[in-house]
Structure formats: C-alpha cells, structure tokens
Design a protein around this motif. Structure first.
Motif, short mmCIF file in Angstrom:
data_model
loop_
_atom_site.label_atom_id
_atom_site.label_comp_id
_atom_site.label_asym_id
_atom_site.label_seq_id
_atom_site.Cartn_x
_atom_site.Cartn_y
_atom_site.Cartn_z
N PRO A 131 0.80 -1.22 0.00
CA PRO A 131 0.00 0.00 0.00
C PRO A 131 0.84 1.28 0.00
N GLY A 132 2.12 1.17 0.28
CA GLY A 132 2.97 2.34 0.35
C GLY A 132 3.59 2.75 -0.97
N ILE A 133 3.25 2.06 -2.05
CA ILE A 133 3.84 2.37 -3.35
C ILE A 133 2.75 2.48 -4.41
N ASP A 134 2.87 3.49 -5.26
CA ASP A 134 1.96 3.64 -6.39
C ASP A 134 2.63 2.96 -7.59
N SER A 135 2.20 1.76 -7.88
CA SER A 135 2.82 0.99 -8.97
C SER A 135 1.97 0.98 -10.24
N SER A 136 0.97 1.83 -10.29
CA SER A 136 0.04 1.82 -11.42
C SER A 136 0.70 2.16 -12.76
N ALA A 137 1.79 2.90 -12.74
CA ALA A 137 2.45 3.27 -13.99
C ALA A 137 3.82 2.60 -14.15
N ILE A 138 4.06 1.56 -13.36
CA ILE A 138 5.32 0.82 -13.48
C ILE A 138 5.06 -0.42 -14.33
N GLU A 139 5.88 -0.59 -15.36
CA GLU A 139 5.80 -1.76 -16.23
C GLU A 139 6.96 -2.69 -15.92
N ILE A 140 6.69 -3.97 -15.96
CA ILE A 140 7.70 -4.98 -15.67
C ILE A 140 7.91 -5.81 -16.93
N ARG A 141 9.16 -5.87 -17.36
CA ARG A 141 9.53 -6.70 -18.51
C ARG A 141 10.74 -7.51 -18.11
N MET A 142 11.02 -8.53 -18.88
CA MET A 142 12.22 -9.33 -18.62
C MET A 142 13.05 -9.44 -19.88
N LEU A 143 14.33 -9.39 -19.69
CA LEU A 143 15.29 -9.61 -20.75
C LEU A 143 16.23 -10.70 -20.24
N GLY A 144 15.95 -11.93 -20.62
CA GLY A 144 16.66 -13.07 -20.04
C GLY A 144 16.35 -13.15 -18.57
N PRO A 145 17.35 -13.23 -17.71
CA PRO A 145 17.10 -13.31 -16.27
C PRO A 145 16.92 -11.93 -15.62
N VAL A 146 17.07 -10.87 -16.39
CA VAL A 146 17.04 -9.51 -15.83
C VAL A 146 15.63 -8.94 -15.90
N VAL A 147 15.19 -8.40 -14.78
CA VAL A 147 13.89 -7.72 -14.70
C VAL A 147 14.11 -6.25 -15.01
N LEU A 148 13.34 -5.74 -15.95
CA LEU A 148 13.40 -4.32 -16.30
C LEU A 148 12.19 -3.63 -15.69
N LEU A 149 12.43 -2.65 -14.84
CA LEU A 149 11.36 -1.85 -14.27
C LEU A 149 11.30 -0.56 -15.07
N GLU A 150 10.19 -0.35 -15.78
CA GLU A 150 10.05 0.80 -16.65
C GLU A 150 8.77 1.53 -16.30
#
Length: 88
Positions: A33-52
């Motif tokens: 509840p302490g984070i507004d994640s509505s505009a955060i996109e999660i993608r993966m490039l191999g084992p790496v998580v990209l937070l965009e």
C-alpha cells in the motif's frame, strides 16, 4: 526459430518462467500500500527484470527495486523508471 513437438518443452518452460516472475513481481508491487505501482511496467530480458514506466514519489523507486530484488536478486534488476512528480 524452430517449432513443433521437439521444441515444445523448451519454449513452454521458458515462457512460463518469465510470465510467473513478472506476475509475482506485479502482485508484490500491487500488494504494497505504500507504493503507487500503477504506472510501473515490468519486462524481462533473459534473467534480468526491467522496471520501466513512471513513479510519482522518489521513495517508490527504492521500494519497487527492493521488491523486485527480493524475487530475482539485486544483480538481476535494472531500473529504467522515470520520475513524474505531481505539480503542486
């Protein structure tokens, strides 16, 4: 790229792993509840998580990175989020 019965398990397990990792991180971000994640996109490039996407509070960046790192490890998180602070 080859398709067919000889390559199904390889493709299927890779896809499920990526999808489940993204879903787990997304659920963890949404549950905090302490984070507004509505505009955060999660993608993966191999084992790496990209937070965009965008954050609206500086603290959200650190929280989002920490949550993703708990799931995939610090070395596998790449921050590409941009700050978009509300005009006051």
């Amino acid at each position: 790229m080859s398709f067919g019965p000889n390559h199904h398990e390889e493709r299927c397990s890779e896809g499920h792993s990526t999808a489940s990792t993204i879903a787990t991180i997304s659920a963890a971000l949404s549950a905090d509840p302490g984070i507004d994640s509505s505009a955060i996109e999660i993608r993966m490039l191999g084992p790496v998580v990209l937070l965009e996407g965008y954050i609206t509070k500086a603290a959200d960046r650190d929280k989002a990175i920490a949550i993703a790192a708990m799931i995939v490890g610090w070395e596998n998180v790449q921050d590409r989020m941009l700050s978009r602070f509300p005009i006051q």
